[in-house]
Design a protein around this motif. Structure first.
Motif, PDB file in Angstrom:
ATOM      1  N   GLU A   1      19.063  20.899   3.699  1.00 55.01           N
ATOM      2  CA  GLU A   1      18.282  20.056   2.780  1.00 55.01           C
ATOM      3  C   GLU A   1      19.189  19.058   2.062  1.00 55.01           C
ATOM      4  O   GLU A   1      18.824  17.904   1.854  1.00 55.01           O
ATOM      5  CB  GLU A   1      17.544  20.930   1.744  1.00 55.01           C
TER       6      GLU A   1
ATOM      7  N   GLY B   1       0.844  -1.202   0.000  1.00 53.66           N
ATOM      8  CA  GLY B   1       0.000   0.000   0.000  1.00 53.66           C
ATOM      9  C   GLY B   1       0.878   1.251   0.000  1.00 53.66           C
ATOM     10  O   GLY B   1       1.893   1.278   0.669  1.00 53.66           O
TER      11      GLY B   1
ATOM     12  N   HIS C   1       6.640  16.516   4.507  1.00 54.84           N
ATOM     13  CA  HIS C   1       7.943  17.124   4.250  1.00 54.84           C
ATOM     14  C   HIS C   1       7.890  18.637   4.495  1.00 54.84           C
ATOM     15  O   HIS C   1       6.860  19.266   4.297  1.00 54.84           O
ATOM     16  CB  HIS C   1       8.362  16.867   2.806  1.00 54.84           C
TER      17      HIS C   1
ATOM     18  N   LEU D   1      20.810   5.574   2.389  1.00 59.80           N
ATOM     19  CA  LEU D   1      19.836   4.526   2.712  1.00 59.80           C
ATOM     20  C   LEU D   1      19.242   3.931   1.439  1.00 59.80           C
ATOM     21  O   LEU D   1      19.070   2.706   1.331  1.00 59.80           O
ATOM     22  CB  LEU D   1      18.705   5.093   3.573  1.00 59.80           C
TER      23      LEU D   1
ATOM     24  N   GLY E   1      -0.276   1.415   4.285  1.00 56.12           N
ATOM     25  CA  GLY E   1       1.003   2.039   3.969  1.00 56.12           C
ATOM     26  C   GLY E   1       1.181   3.471   4.468  1.00 56.12           C
ATOM     27  O   GLY E   1       2.068   4.167   4.018  1.00 56.12           O
TER      28      GLY E   1
ATOM     29  N   SER F   1      14.005  10.043   7.870  1.00 51.82           N
ATOM     30  CA  SER F   1      14.783   9.378   6.823  1.00 51.82           C
ATOM     31  C   SER F   1      14.846   7.866   7.053  1.00 51.82           C
ATOM     32  O   SER F   1      15.045   7.108   6.127  1.00 51.82           O
ATOM     33  CB  SER F   1      16.173   9.987   6.720  1.00 51.82           C
ATOM     34  N   GLU F   2      14.663   7.444   8.290  1.00 54.32           N
ATOM     35  CA  GLU F   2      14.758   6.008   8.559  1.00 54.32           C
ATOM     36  C   GLU F   2      13.483   5.456   9.171  1.00 54.32           C
ATOM     37  O   GLU F   2      12.760   6.164   9.868  1.00 54.32           O
ATOM     38  CB  GLU F   2      15.882   5.765   9.568  1.00 54.32           C
ATOM     39  N   ASP F   3      13.240   4.159   8.958  1.00 56.25           N
ATOM     40  CA  ASP F   3      12.123   3.503   9.627  1.00 56.25           C
ATOM     41  C   ASP F   3      12.453   3.343  11.110  1.00 56.25           C
ATOM     42  O   ASP F   3      13.603   3.387  11.510  1.00 56.25           O
ATOM     43  CB  ASP F   3      11.892   2.113   9.023  1.00 56.25           C
TER      44      ASP F   3
ATOM     45  N   THR G   1       2.895   2.022  13.219  1.00 53.70           N
ATOM     46  CA  THR G   1       3.901   2.839  13.896  1.00 53.70           C
ATOM     47  C   THR G   1       3.219   3.872  14.792  1.00 53.70           C
ATOM     48  O   THR G   1       3.624   4.074  15.935  1.00 53.70           O
ATOM     49  CB  THR G   1       4.782   3.557  12.845  1.00 53.70           C
TER      50      THR G   1
ATOM     51  N   ALA H   1       5.042  -4.766  10.375  1.00 53.61           N
ATOM     52  CA  ALA H   1       6.301  -5.017   9.682  1.00 53.61           C
ATOM     53  C   ALA H   1       7.279  -5.621  10.691  1.00 53.61           C
ATOM     54  O   ALA H   1       7.222  -5.316  11.880  1.00 53.61           O
ATOM     55  CB  ALA H   1       6.861  -3.715   9.135  1.00 53.61           C
ATOM     56  N   ARG H   2       8.155  -6.472  10.184  1.00 53.31           N
ATOM     57  CA  ARG H   2       9.022  -7.251  11.063  1.00 53.31           C
ATOM     58  C   ARG H   2       9.828  -6.386  12.037  1.00 53.31           C
ATOM     59  O   ARG H   2       9.865  -6.647  13.223  1.00 53.31           O
ATOM     60  CB  ARG H   2       9.962  -8.080  10.196  1.00 53.31           C
ATOM     61  N   ARG H   3      10.448  -5.324  11.502  1.00 51.48           N
ATOM     62  CA  ARG H   3      11.335  -4.559  12.374  1.00 51.48           C
ATOM     63  C   ARG H   3      10.574  -3.733  13.396  1.00 51.48           C
ATOM     64  O   ARG H   3      11.063  -3.497  14.490  1.00 51.48           O
ATOM     65  CB  ARG H   3      12.239  -3.661  11.538  1.00 51.48           C
TER      66      ARG H   3
ATOM     67  N   HIS I   1      13.217   1.507  14.404  1.00 49.50           N
ATOM     68  CA  HIS I   1      13.831   0.215  14.740  1.00 49.50           C
ATOM     69  C   HIS I   1      13.773  -0.108  16.213  1.00 49.50           C
ATOM     70  O   HIS I   1      14.031  -1.232  16.618  1.00 49.50           O
ATOM     71  CB  HIS I   1      15.309   0.218  14.345  1.00 49.50           C
TER      72      HIS I   1
ATOM     73  N   ALA J   1      10.650  22.278   4.136  1.00 50.21           N
ATOM     74  CA  ALA J   1      11.867  22.733   3.477  1.00 50.21           C
ATOM     75  C   ALA J   1      12.496  23.797   4.352  1.00 50.21           C
ATOM     76  O   ALA J   1      11.911  24.868   4.536  1.00 50.21           O
ATOM     77  CB  ALA J   1      11.538  23.295   2.099  1.00 50.21           C
TER      78      ALA J   1
END
Lengths: 333, 382
Positions: free
Chosen positions: A280, A20, B295, A290, B35, B363-365, B40, B64-66, B367, B297
């Motif tokens: 940025e 998804g 996001h 990543l 999604g 930037s990261e999932d 989370t 999700a696994r992590r 953990h 800026a």
């Protein structure tokens, strides 16, 4: 159909799956446009009743009927069909048993509701059955009606069960018409005429799910196709600049000079804007690292990979044609 | 005039801490399209509540696994496991739903041992209880009801199944009811009620047609299996329905808070809109909307248009390549920010009273618990 030297020559059923939020329907639609380019006829099928195709092509909701929805670049037609399990069941009864009226009576009694609640495998057989029928269908001239069929399939987590219909109904129907029907479907789905494509983003969860999905698919003896990496953000920043940014050594002074040269800012203001922009860049650079790792992980699946750009204005009709073009130039269609 | 316009587009901030600190809040349901980070969000809310002194349990479906690992969950397990203890007596538990086991337990609780055995070994039951669509929604709601009745936790945070539509789980109890009341079920259960005679003999002329169609469609053996299954289930139907209705009422109760989760994308926001409208129709209490992965800026004073023009200028002069590339990057980012803003604006203008909180893109999932804690802080910062 003359060969045109793509990665999927000979494939007539393109199944598109993805987690998804990865843009599965968008990629399915763009793939259908790309496959139709140059005077072919392609059917785009949706099976979850979400009307995602209608939304992407900016059309009113699609009925259970194959209708032309778009013209591909340099001629070629895309037809679309939203498969409804109930209607698919009526079709099935009529096609194989000539029983339309009895079918209506069954629907009225809630038999379809019942069958899909008690045994979702039945629902999947009806839906995949309708799709594979379109793949096999021949016109009066003996030629196949569609050069290709693109199926906007259920998400990655469900795809193997969805396609592995014989397995799913095996416990319910060892013999009889459902078994025969599912064998017919399975014959198409497991043949070299089918490819199951995965849509992913360069993020950890979708990539992991893609790899799991591919492994599961292979285990079931189903044909894995390509991996479409969607919404890729491109940049002309050189590798060395990104490396420096990650290590905290991005050249802010040079950036500030550039801003002044471009007439965007002066003096202290230029430094401030440069600092903000550098922030940025650093963030982008971290993500690039990543993303690189995720690309490496995807390469383990040893499937052809295609990258589709993130469209700045979101996916509108023009964007869809842009993606289709990208799919063609990369040789996926 | 300008101010009025601006405030119309600015949503009411969602006060997450007020919700999790209120002892009256007993259930938080996180729902939304697939999604968008529902699981989370649910885990982060659970952790934050525990850190603020609640005894919380997070019920997840197919994480999700992590993310599961971040809470120390390694397998499907129908028993909540202790994840962490906190100052002030707060505790966090988590569990992953085992759909089949939950279903088996309901059967065992409602049928005598012989009938339970018949049901559990029927191929239709096995298909139904291990399939992913429909059953998962119902079992998640069933488990939620069980956890609530146990009264061992003062806050339950539930993550809804990754349905094709975010609304599926709301419909599950009703669908079950419709299913049980259907004429078809009554047709299939007729022989049991009539002392074993064939269902179809009892029926009026019109049904002969249906019987023939059924046999052709399903085959005689399948029809027989189906009939056995439905007859055996008949005995436990009443209990089923009652539980589904209780859970539904529980969701309407004042102690429940629905948190709709979305991402700033068209499909996800559209789904969020549908959901908000649907909750209102069902008189279910909406707390607000969480928009994940937004996001921003840092250099937002420099517009996309000026940035693009300057980049083009530098490129045409062949100077300052690095700056030109950075300006291109910034242009793309500003366009993304603008698009995300537009997607959210549609929602806000359609639902101006719904409180909203934005969680910026990471930037990261996630953990580990530290990652969840950080999300929790962002959730509470509206």
């Amino acid at each position: 159909m003359e060969s045109r030297d793509t990665d999927w020559d000979g494939v007539r059923l393109h199944v598109v799956t993805g987690k998804g939020g990865t843009g599965k329907t968008t990629v399915a639609a763009a793939l259908a446009l790309a496959l139709a380019a140059g005077g072919r006829k392609v059917l785009l099928v949706e099976v979850e009743g979400r009307q995602g195709i209608a939304q992407i092509f900016d059309l009113p909701p699609l009925p259970y009927e194959e209708r032309k929805i778009a013209v591909a670049p340099s001629g070629g037609d895309v037809y679309a069909l939203s498969v409804d399990p109930e209607e698919a069941m009526l079709d099935y009864l009529e096609m194989f048993y000539g029983m339309r009226r009895a079918g209506r009576a069954l629907t009225k009694m809630g038999v379809v509701d019942f069958a899909t609640t008690v045994a979702p495998g039945f629902r999947d057989v009806l839906v995949t059955g309708k799709t594979t029928e379109a793949v096999r269908r021949r016109g009066k001239n003996g030629k196949r009606v569609y050069d290709a069929v693109v199926l906007d399939a259920p998400p990655t987590g469900r795809i193997t069960r969805f396609l592995n219909v014989t397995q799913e109904v095996a416990g319910l129907a060892r013999v009889g018409p459902i078994k025969n029907h599912s064998d017919l479907v399975s014959g198409v789905v497991k043949s070299p005429e089918t490819a199951v494509h995965f849509v992913t983003l360069l993020e950890e969860m979708p990539v992991q799910e893609t790899l799991d999905g591919i492994a599961e698919l292979r285990e079931a003896g189903l044909p894995a196709g390509g991996v479409f990496i969607n919404m890729v953000r491109e940049s002309q920043l050189p590798r060395t600049a990104l490396d420096k940014a990650v290590k905290g050594g991005f050249d802010v002074t040079e950036l500030a000079l550039g801003l002044k040269a471009a007439g965007l800012a002066d003096g202290a203001d230029a430094d401030a804007v440069a600092e903000a922009l550098a922030g940025e860049v650093v963030e982008y650079a971290h993500r690039a690292v990543l993303e690189h790792e995720e690309r490496e992980a995807l390469s383990e699946a040893a499937l052809p990979r295609y990258e589709l750009p993130l469209l700045a204005d979101g996916v509108d009709l023009a964007g869809l044609y842009e993606l289709a073009e990208s799919i063609r130039t990369q040789g996926a269609a | 005039m300008k101010d009025a316009k601006r405030s119309a587009a600015r949503p009411v901030p969602l006060d997450i801490d007020a919700i999790i600190d209120d002892p009256g809040t007993r259930i938080i349901v996180c729902c939304g399209a697939g999604g968008v980070g529902k699981t989370t969000t649910a885990a982060a809310l659970g952790l934050r509540a525990a850190e603020r002194g609640r005894c919380a349990v997070v019920l997840t479906v197919d994480p999700a696994r992590r993310l599961a690992q971040s809470m120390g969950l390694t397998e499907l397990d129908n028993t909540p496991r202790l994840v962490s203890r906190h100052e002030g007596g707060g505790q966090l538990y988590a569990m992953m739903l085992d759909m089949k086991r939950t279903f088996d337990e309901i059967i065992e609780a409602h049928a005598d041992p012989e009938r339970a055995r018949q049901i559990l070994s029927n191929p239709f039951y096995q298909s139904l209880s291990s399939s992913f669509s429909g059953t998962q929604e119902y079992m998640a709601m069933e488990k939620l009801g069980q956890l609530r009745r146990s009264d061992e936790w003062d806050l339950i945070v539930v993550d809804t199944p990754p349905s094709r539509s975010a609304l599926d789980f709301l419909d599950a109890p009703e669908r079950l009811g419709r299913f049980l009341d259907g004429r078809f079920i009554r047709l299939l259960t007729a022989p049991a009620k009539a002392g074993g005679r064939s269902a179809f003999k009892l029926l009026n002329a019109g049904f002969g047609l249906v019987a023939g169609a059924m046999t052709k469609l399903l085959g005689a053996q399948v029809l027989k299996d189906l009939q056995t299954f439905v007859s055996a289930l008949d005995a436990v139907f009443g209990g089923f329905r009652q539980r589904a209705e209780l859970t539904y009422k529980l969701l309407q109760a004042p102690g429940t808070a629905f948190v709709v989760v979305a991402a700033p994308e068209r499909d996800a926001m559209r789904e969020a809109s549908y959901f908000v409208e649907r909750l209102a129709e069902e008189r279910m209490p909406l707390a607000g909307l969480v928009v994940n992965r937004v996001h921003d800026a840092p250099a937002n004073g420099l517009s996309a248009a000026r940035s693009a023009a300057a980049a083009e200028d530098l490129e045409s002069r062949g100077e300052h390549e690095l700056t030109a590339a950075v300006l291109r990057l910034h242009t793309g980012r500003m366009q993304l920010v603008a698009r995300e803003h537009r997607e959210q604006e549609h929602f806000v203008s359609a639902h101006p009273t719904v409180p909203v909180v934005q969680v910026r893109a990471m930037s990261e999932d996630v953990h580990d618990l530290a990652g969840l804690r950080q999300i929790g802080e962002l959730l509470a910062s509206a």
